[in-house]
Design an enzyme around this catalytic site. Structure first.
Site, mmCIF file in Angstrom:
data_model
loop_
_atom_site.group_PDB
_atom_site.id
_atom_site.type_symbol
_atom_site.label_atom_id
_atom_site.label_comp_id
_atom_site.label_asym_id
_atom_site.label_seq_id
_atom_site.Cartn_x
_atom_site.Cartn_y
_atom_site.Cartn_z
ATOM 1 N N ASP A 253 -1.348 1.599 -10.542
ATOM 2 C CA ASP A 253 0.056 1.709 -10.942
ATOM 3 C C ASP A 253 0.493 0.496 -11.742
ATOM 4 O O ASP A 253 -0.156 -0.546 -11.732
ATOM 5 C CB ASP A 253 0.954 1.895 -9.729
ATOM 6 C CG ASP A 253 0.900 0.713 -8.759
ATOM 7 O OD1 ASP A 253 -0.216 0.220 -8.506
ATOM 8 O OD2 ASP A 253 1.961 0.274 -8.274
ATOM 9 N N GLU B 115 0.557 -0.238 -5.589
ATOM 10 C CA GLU B 115 0.481 -1.642 -5.162
ATOM 11 C C GLU B 115 1.803 -2.359 -5.387
ATOM 12 O O GLU B 115 2.223 -3.194 -4.585
ATOM 13 C CB GLU B 115 -0.647 -2.345 -5.933
ATOM 14 C CG GLU B 115 -0.947 -3.759 -5.471
ATOM 15 C CD GLU B 115 -0.170 -4.840 -6.214
ATOM 16 O OE1 GLU B 115 -0.239 -6.011 -5.812
ATOM 17 O OE2 GLU B 115 0.529 -4.510 -7.210
#
Length: 486
Positions: A77, A144
């Site tokens: 991400d 994350e």
């Protein structure tokens, strides 16, 4: 230099493909599908766990079958931030990159090199046929950036390696061996809105152009925080003039970034409006001098605006007092000399959003010492509780403690010295890395973190230092070649 000349080509080609795929935190479905299809199409053992983490395993090259297994890990991400006036839909549109000297950056948005470049390095290794290595497991975690929930949801046994190299660090030449733990504190002020008293004049103030940055890795750089600056002006104003009313305050977007812009709307008695404008100009000048080293492009505006309902006076006053009082920045420095003066504990006021009947404040606390993390969260929470807010703390994530007598550290350090004829810097990082969570589930896993140089991550100024990508690639290839037998 044009994009066709970027080296190593195998890595930058993968990175260019990754930046065509929308992958905001918590909305990584397209990236998960891409990685799954990529691994399967290359005939590699590929699995997706129930959280959405992806693992792609590649067998050892000939003659390296007896080596210990290495896990290479990055997160899929990215933080999606943009300039105020830049148009993009992060759920559908690609990131547009360009070269600026020795740096790769993006048009008006975050670049996504945090941690797209780590993913690109992994895919390049998986795709290679000229790199010697033992068994490798390439792991791509999701989400994350908004709480490490991909790593949090990973079950023991998903990874089976002996060593783990995290590719989510941002300073080439630095080997990271520990990281901070973190939690978020959210405060909510509730209120009723009403029409402003008669004879009021409405002003809209905006501050933008701050540098901002990562609230962990950049908290020691003394950069301006838009929320704290706007809060300071409001505190000064409500104490100087009677009858000032707050209508809204909005600033910041992500829990893990130093806010770089913000705005508020206030109603002031008509006879003091020029005084407030003059105060704004004086305050701007003073703050620009205060941050003349770190933030040189501040833009301050204050103009008349349409009337709107205002927040009840007592709630607004409590909110503004809390903003002035709440701790922000560095709280403690690490005492361990091995960590070389690293920030130990900090807090960052990250975002404020005004809704119809509430204001939501999100702040982020970090520490390498978990008891001090609890203390920092309590300190921030107590300030808002005293002001009448409802306070909640997230579960957070643990710190990663430095491992003594690490085999992997020795291999990585000696490889670096051999290749570049200098010692790397070995240290901890105040940002959170997924290694902290991995250390709980895989207590015997030997870990380090390194990566190419990035600057201004979590902001639209994010940039990747191109020459360091080749250095990290060469370093990683050499490390894999020198992994010992089981």
């Amino acid at each position: 230099m044009n994009k066709s000349e970027l080296k190593p080509a195998c890595v930058f080609e993968q990175f260019a493909k990754i930046n065509q795929i929308p992958r905001p935190s918590k909305r990584e479905e397209k990236m998960i599908a891409y990685l799954k299809d990529w691994g399967e199409s290359h005939g590699l053992d590929t699995k997706v766990d129930e959280t959405g983490n992806v693992i792609i395993r590649k067998p050892a090259t000939k003659g390296m079958e007896d080596r210990k297994t290495v896990v290479l890990q990055s997160h899929m991400d990215m933080v999606c931030d943009k300039l105020v006036d830049y148009e993009i839909n992060f759920d559908t549109d690609p990131i547009k990159t360009y070269i600026d000297g020795e740096w790769l950056t993006a048009e008006g948005t975050t670049l996504g090199a945090d941690d797209g470049i780590g993913c690109a390095i992994e895919l390049a290794l998986l795709d290679s046929d000229d790199v010697e290595h033992g068994p490798i497991e390439c792991v791509f975690t999701r989400d994350e950036e908004t709480g490490l929930t991909g790593a949090e949801g990973m079950k023991a046994g998903f990874m089976t390696g002996d060593y783990l190299i995290n590719l989510d660090s941002e300073d080439e030449g630095e080997i990271f061996v520990s990281c901070a733990g973190g939690r978020n504190t959210t405060a909510k002020f509730t209120f009723q809105k009403a029409e402003a008293p008669a004879g009021m004049f409405f002003l809209r103030a905006q501050l933008k152009g701050l540098v901002g940055g990562h609230s962990g890795d950049d908290i020691n750089k003394q950069r301006a925080n838009a929320i704290k600056l706007l809060g300071r002006f409001l505190y000064q104003t409500i104490n100087r003039y009677e009858g000032v009313r707050l209508a809204q305050f909005n600033s910041g977007k992500m829990h893990n970034a130093i806010p770089r812009d913000g705005m508020f709307v206030i109603a002031v008695p008509h006879d003091v409006k020029e005084n407030v404008k003059a105060d704004w100009n004086v305050f701007a000048s003073e703050v620009e001098e205060e941050f003349h080293v770190t933030d040189t492009q501040m833009v301050w505006t204050m103009e008349s605006t349409d009337a709107e309902p205002v927040i009840e006076e007592s709630a607004a006053r409590n909110f503004i007092f809390a903003l002035q009082a709440v701790d922000n920045g560095i709280y403690a420095i690490c005492q361990d000399p091995a960590l070389n003066g690293m920030v130990e504990t900090s807090s960052n006021i990250a975002s404020i959003e005004t809704k119809d009947t509430e204001i939501i404040i999100v702040s982020s606390q970090r520490s390498n010492v978990m008891s001090n993390l609890d203390n920092m969260c309590a300190t921030i929470g107590a300030c808002f509780l005293l002001a009448g807010a409802e306070v909640k703390h997230s579960d957070g994530y643990p710190a990663w403690k430095m491992r003594s007598n690490s085999e992997l550290q020795h291999i990585v350090i000696e490889s670096y010295k051999k290749l570049f004829h200098k010692d790397p810097i070995v240290r901890g990082i105040h940002a959170g890395l997924e290694c902290g969570l991995f250390s709980e589930r895989y207590p015997n896993l030997d870990m380090v973190s390194f990566g190419p140089t990035l600057r201004f991550v979590h902001t639209p100024d994010e940039r990747l230092h191109i020459p360091t990508v080749q250095m990290v690639w060469d370093h990683l290839v050499d490390v894999l070649k020198n992994i010992p037998a089981k």
